[in-house]
Design a protein around this motif. Sequence first.
Motif, PDB file in Angstrom:
ATOM      1  N   MET A   1     -11.564 -11.155  -2.711  1.00  0.00           N
ATOM      2  CA  MET A   1     -11.413  -9.749  -3.053  1.00  0.00           C
ATOM      3  C   MET A   1      -9.950  -9.347  -2.882  1.00  0.00           C
ATOM      4  SD  MET A   1     -13.464  -7.072  -3.573  1.00  0.00           S
ATOM      5  CE  MET A   1     -13.227  -5.378  -3.825  1.00  0.00           C
ATOM      6  N   ILE A   2      -9.432  -8.666  -3.853  1.00  0.00           N
ATOM      7  CA  ILE A   2      -8.053  -8.199  -3.797  1.00  0.00           C
ATOM      8  C   ILE A   2      -8.052  -6.684  -3.683  1.00  0.00           C
ATOM      9  CG2 ILE A   2      -5.895  -8.039  -5.061  1.00  0.00           C
ATOM     10  CD1 ILE A   2      -6.500 -10.738  -6.258  1.00  0.00           C
ATOM     11  N   LYS A   3      -7.296  -6.169  -2.706  1.00  0.00           N
ATOM     12  CA  LYS A   3      -7.198  -4.727  -2.466  1.00  0.00           C
ATOM     13  C   LYS A   3      -5.790  -4.268  -2.826  1.00  0.00           C
ATOM     14  CE  LYS A   3      -6.866  -1.346   1.208  1.00  0.00           C
ATOM     15  NZ  LYS A   3      -5.524  -0.911   0.852  1.00  0.00           N
ATOM     16  N   SER A   4      -5.702  -3.227  -3.621  1.00  0.00           N
ATOM     17  CA  SER A   4      -4.418  -2.690  -4.034  1.00  0.00           C
ATOM     18  C   SER A   4      -3.777  -1.861  -2.930  1.00  0.00           C
ATOM     19  CB  SER A   4      -4.596  -1.807  -5.275  1.00  0.00           C
ATOM     20  OG  SER A   4      -3.367  -1.194  -5.623  1.00  0.00           O
ATOM     21  N   ASN A   5      -2.487  -2.038  -2.753  1.00  0.00           N
ATOM     22  CA  ASN A   5      -1.690  -1.226  -1.822  1.00  0.00           C
ATOM     23  C   ASN A   5      -0.794  -0.249  -2.576  1.00  0.00           C
ATOM     24  OD1 ASN A   5      -2.670  -2.655   0.415  1.00  0.00           O
ATOM     25  ND2 ASN A   5      -1.112  -4.226   0.174  1.00  0.00           N
ATOM     26  N   LEU A   6      -0.911  -0.217  -3.891  1.00  0.00           N
ATOM     27  CA  LEU A   6       0.012   0.575  -4.702  1.00  0.00           C
ATOM     28  C   LEU A   6      -0.037   2.064  -4.377  1.00  0.00           C
ATOM     29  CD1 LEU A   6       2.144   0.775  -6.859  1.00  0.00           C
ATOM     30  CD2 LEU A   6       0.334   0.712  -8.587  1.00  0.00           C
ATOM     31  N   LYS A   7      -1.215   2.600  -4.189  1.00  0.00           N
ATOM     32  CA  LYS A   7      -1.332   4.035  -3.883  1.00  0.00           C
ATOM     33  C   LYS A   7      -0.553   4.372  -2.618  1.00  0.00           C
ATOM     34  CE  LYS A   7      -4.671   7.670  -2.909  1.00  0.00           C
ATOM     35  NZ  LYS A   7      -6.082   8.017  -2.724  1.00  0.00           N
ATOM     36  N   GLU A   8      -0.734   3.571  -1.583  1.00  0.00           N
ATOM     37  CA  GLU A   8      -0.057   3.825  -0.313  1.00  0.00           C
ATOM     38  C   GLU A   8       1.458   3.684  -0.457  1.00  0.00           C
ATOM     39  OE1 GLU A   8      -2.683   1.737  -0.654  1.00  0.00           O
ATOM     40  OE2 GLU A   8      -4.237   2.817   0.445  1.00  0.00           O
ATOM     41  N   ILE A   9       1.896   2.691  -1.214  1.00  0.00           N
ATOM     42  CA  ILE A   9       3.332   2.486  -1.421  1.00  0.00           C
ATOM     43  C   ILE A   9       3.923   3.675  -2.169  1.00  0.00           C
ATOM     44  CG2 ILE A   9       5.050   1.083  -2.626  1.00  0.00           C
ATOM     45  CD1 ILE A   9       3.216  -1.355  -1.999  1.00  0.00           C
ATOM     46  N   MET A  10       3.249   4.119  -3.221  1.00  0.00           N
ATOM     47  CA  MET A  10       3.738   5.257  -3.997  1.00  0.00           C
ATOM     48  C   MET A  10       3.824   6.505  -3.118  1.00  0.00           C
ATOM     49  SD  MET A  10       1.804   4.696  -7.647  1.00  0.00           S
ATOM     50  CE  MET A  10       2.373   6.257  -8.340  1.00  0.00           C
ATOM     51  N   GLU A  11       2.809   6.738  -2.296  1.00  0.00           N
ATOM     52  CA  GLU A  11       2.816   7.904  -1.408  1.00  0.00           C
ATOM     53  C   GLU A  11       3.942   7.808  -0.393  1.00  0.00           C
ATOM     54  OE1 GLU A  11      -1.145   8.093   0.209  1.00  0.00           O
ATOM     55  OE2 GLU A  11      -1.967   8.933  -1.650  1.00  0.00           O
ATOM     56  N   ARG A  12       4.120   6.632   0.189  1.00  0.00           N
ATOM     57  CA  ARG A  12       5.157   6.435   1.192  1.00  0.00           C
ATOM     58  C   ARG A  12       6.550   6.676   0.604  1.00  0.00           C
ATOM     59  NH1 ARG A  12       4.924   0.947   2.424  1.00  0.00           N
ATOM     60  NH2 ARG A  12       6.830   0.563   1.285  1.00  0.00           N
ATOM     61  N   LEU A  13       6.751   6.258  -0.648  1.00  0.00           N
ATOM     62  CA  LEU A  13       8.044   6.402  -1.308  1.00  0.00           C
ATOM     63  C   LEU A  13       8.198   7.738  -2.039  1.00  0.00           C
ATOM     64  CD1 LEU A  13       8.399   2.802  -2.795  1.00  0.00           C
ATOM     65  CD2 LEU A  13       9.460   3.720  -0.708  1.00  0.00           C
ATOM     66  N   GLY A  14       7.116   8.508  -2.114  1.00  0.00           N
ATOM     67  CA  GLY A  14       7.159   9.787  -2.805  1.00  0.00           C
ATOM     68  C   GLY A  14       7.293   9.643  -4.316  1.00  0.00           C
ATOM     69  N   VAL A  15       6.702   8.596  -4.864  1.00  0.00           N
ATOM     70  CA  VAL A  15       6.784   8.320  -6.305  1.00  0.00           C
ATOM     71  C   VAL A  15       5.494   8.789  -6.973  1.00  0.00           C
ATOM     72  CG1 VAL A  15       6.986   6.497  -8.044  1.00  0.00           C
ATOM     73  CG2 VAL A  15       8.309   6.349  -5.933  1.00  0.00           C
ATOM     74  N   THR A  16       5.642   9.565  -8.033  1.00  0.00           N
ATOM     75  CA  THR A  16       4.482  10.062  -8.778  1.00  0.00           C
ATOM     76  C   THR A  16       4.131   9.104  -9.913  1.00  0.00           C
ATOM     77  OG1 THR A  16       5.819  11.277 -10.383  1.00  0.00           O
ATOM     78  CG2 THR A  16       5.206  12.449  -8.341  1.00  0.00           C
ATOM     79  N   TYR A  17       2.938   9.315 -10.502  1.00  0.00           N
ATOM     80  CA  TYR A  17       2.539   8.548 -11.681  1.00  0.00           C
ATOM     81  C   TYR A  17       3.613   8.637 -12.761  1.00  0.00           C
ATOM     82  CZ  TYR A  17      -2.406   7.314 -10.960  1.00  0.00           C
ATOM     83  OH  TYR A  17      -3.570   6.734 -10.548  1.00  0.00           O
TER      84      TYR A  17
END
Length: 66
Positions: A1-17
């Motif tokens: 199973m692979i879990k994405s960390n992208l949401k957390e990284i984007m939030e931490r860096l303050g990057v929007t969609y």
Amino acid sequence: MIKSNLKEIMERLGVTYKQLEERTGLSSQTITRARGDLISECRLSTLAIIARALNVGTKDLYDEKK
């Protein structure tokens, strides 16, 4: 199973969609896929584009759960 960390990284860096779309040239649909359970269906080249845009390693975008 692979879990994405992208949401957390984007939030931490303050990057929007929108910002990530502009930095990568990828569609919001692709970014949504990479942020969720469908990350395992993303090509490694796509993940590399996202990682470069966020200045992180490709491996940082996901965790493998056994």
